[in-house]
Scaffold this active site. Structure first.
Site, PDB file in Angstrom:
ATOM      1  N   ASP A 176       0.851  -1.192   0.000  1.00  0.00           N
ATOM      2  CA  ASP A 176       0.000   0.000   0.000  1.00  0.00           C
ATOM      3  C   ASP A 176       0.888   1.243   0.000  1.00  0.00           C
ATOM      4  O   ASP A 176       1.651   1.466   0.941  1.00  0.00           O
ATOM      5  CB  ASP A 176      -0.865  -0.060   1.273  1.00  0.00           C
ATOM      6  CG  ASP A 176      -1.808   1.111   1.394  1.00  0.00           C
ATOM      7  OD1 ASP A 176      -1.682   2.083   0.622  1.00  0.00           O
ATOM      8  OD2 ASP A 176      -2.676   1.043   2.283  1.00  0.00           O
ATOM      9  N   ASN A 200       1.904   6.729  -9.840  1.00  0.00           N
ATOM     10  CA  ASN A 200       0.646   6.644 -10.593  1.00  0.00           C
ATOM     11  C   ASN A 200      -0.530   6.148  -9.761  1.00  0.00           C
ATOM     12  O   ASN A 200      -1.674   6.454 -10.080  1.00  0.00           O
ATOM     13  CB  ASN A 200       0.874   5.709 -11.795  1.00  0.00           C
ATOM     14  CG  ASN A 200      -0.430   5.239 -12.398  1.00  0.00           C
ATOM     15  OD1 ASN A 200      -1.061   5.972 -13.159  1.00  0.00           O
ATOM     16  ND2 ASN A 200      -0.880   4.036 -12.044  1.00  0.00           N
ATOM     17  N   TYR A 204     -10.683  14.016  -4.232  1.00  0.00           N
ATOM     18  CA  TYR A 204      -9.789  13.637  -5.338  1.00  0.00           C
ATOM     19  C   TYR A 204      -9.088  14.864  -5.925  1.00  0.00           C
ATOM     20  O   TYR A 204      -7.871  14.868  -6.123  1.00  0.00           O
ATOM     21  CB  TYR A 204     -10.629  12.932  -6.402  1.00  0.00           C
ATOM     22  CG  TYR A 204      -9.875  12.397  -7.591  1.00  0.00           C
ATOM     23  CD1 TYR A 204      -9.125  11.224  -7.500  1.00  0.00           C
ATOM     24  CD2 TYR A 204      -9.941  13.039  -8.825  1.00  0.00           C
ATOM     25  CE1 TYR A 204      -8.464  10.717  -8.604  1.00  0.00           C
ATOM     26  CE2 TYR A 204      -9.281  12.534  -9.934  1.00  0.00           C
ATOM     27  CZ  TYR A 204      -8.539  11.370  -9.819  1.00  0.00           C
ATOM     28  OH  TYR A 204      -7.882  10.874 -10.919  1.00  0.00           O
ATOM     29  N   LYS A 215      -5.116  15.759  -6.089  1.00  0.00           N
ATOM     30  CA  LYS A 215      -4.424  15.952  -7.370  1.00  0.00           C
ATOM     31  C   LYS A 215      -3.827  17.358  -7.483  1.00  0.00           C
ATOM     32  O   LYS A 215      -2.791  17.558  -8.135  1.00  0.00           O
ATOM     33  CB  LYS A 215      -5.378  15.652  -8.531  1.00  0.00           C
ATOM     34  CG  LYS A 215      -5.855  14.195  -8.571  1.00  0.00           C
ATOM     35  CD  LYS A 215      -4.696  13.230  -8.771  1.00  0.00           C
ATOM     36  CE  LYS A 215      -5.127  11.793  -8.946  1.00  0.00           C
ATOM     37  NZ  LYS A 215      -3.994  10.881  -9.139  1.00  0.00           N
TER      38      LYS A 215
END
Ligand code: NAP
Length: 249
Positions: free
Chosen positions: A65, A92, A157, A161
């Site tokens: 992880d 990624n 999210y 990012k």
């Protein structure tokens, strides 16, 4: 002659989707490739077979992880042992847990940040230590147009990012003098298991924002990653490059 002959790479989240396409492109361009993924042993083994067939005879998978700092340490040690160092780190691995802010559970906010952002930081910390000793390296972070523009239903999210863009720029400033470049790729709407979870209606409304009018393929991202990882990109650092069919302009 491949773009990445004689190089080696670690790709997180490399067992499927964009990560697998990148790992395969790196292998096809001449690199030895390791993947670090949370996936099942069978999925990791299948990805390693594909990498070997693509040209990376020494390919292997590390199961773990990325949001565990201990795993990042172990991954760097294993890659150093196998390849003698690390030329390319591709951060990624990423997850989504979409929902409007009013309904988003704090744990879903934390988990997405921990995997997408903390994970890339832990990996960067351990792998840049190897690269600093070599006085060369490439770090590529997988951001998203959601991190550049924001997106309703993706507060967790898009925050992760956008955070990766800050990490990219700070790391580029810290590591540039050691010959290490750090860049981010911001994909738009790419056909992978992550986007296949979306409803027809969500896919249709997302496509309305894409001037090219179609989803991208994982290979569209992989080709840029291989270029950024190569010696040809040695004067490109601290950049966020959108591969999105024109969403961001
Ligand atoms: P995907 O098909 O869901 O693949 C993500 C990979 O990351 C999977 O192999 C997954 O492993 C792995 N992963 C997830 N959590 C992990 C963890 N904690 N530790 C290690 N590995 C972990 O997604 P994708 O579409 O290829 O996305 C790849 C990257 O591109 C992500 O960072 C994503 O945010 C970004 N991106 C995607 C799109 C798009 O449209 N698809 C757009 C912009 C950005 P498991 O198999 O165990 O789940």
């Amino acid at each position: 002659m491949g773009l990445l002959d004689g190089k080696n790479a670690l790709v997180t989240g490399g067992s499927r989707g964009i990560g697998l396409a990148i790992a395969l492109e790196f292998a096809a361009e001449g690199a030895e490739v390791a993947i670090a993924d949370y996936a099942s042993d069978e999925d990791n083994a299948e990805a390693v077979e594909k990498l070997k067939a693509a040209g990376s005879a020494g390919a292997f998978a590390l199961k773990g992880d990325v949001s565990d700092p201990g795993f990042a340490k172990e991954a760097a040690a294993r890659v150093k042992e196998a390849f003698g160092g690390c030329d390319i780190l591709m951060n990624n691995a990423g997850v989504t847990a979409d929902g409007l802010i009013l309904r988003m559970k704090p744990e879903d906010f934390d988990r997405v940040i921990r995997i997408n952002l903390n994970g890339a930081f832990y990996m960067t910390k351990e792998f840049s230590a190897l690269m600093v000793k070599q006085r060369s390296g490439r770090i590529i972070n997988m951001s998203s147009v959601s991190g550049v523009n924001g997106n309703p239903g993706q507060a967790n999210y898009s925050s992760s990012k956008a955070g990766l863009i800050g990490l990219t720029k700070s790391a580029a400033k810290e590591l540039g003098s050691r010959g290490i470049t750090v860049n981010a790729i911001a994909p738009g709407f790419i056909d992978t298991p992550m986007t296949r979870k979306l409803s027809e209606k969500q896919i249709e409304s997302s496509l309305e924002r894409v001037p090219l009018g179609r989803m991208g393929e994982p290979e569209d991202i992989a080709r840029l990653a291989a270029f950024l990882a190569s010696d040809k990109a040695s004067y490109i650092t601290a950049q966020v490059i959108c591969v999105d069919g024109g969403i961001v302009m």
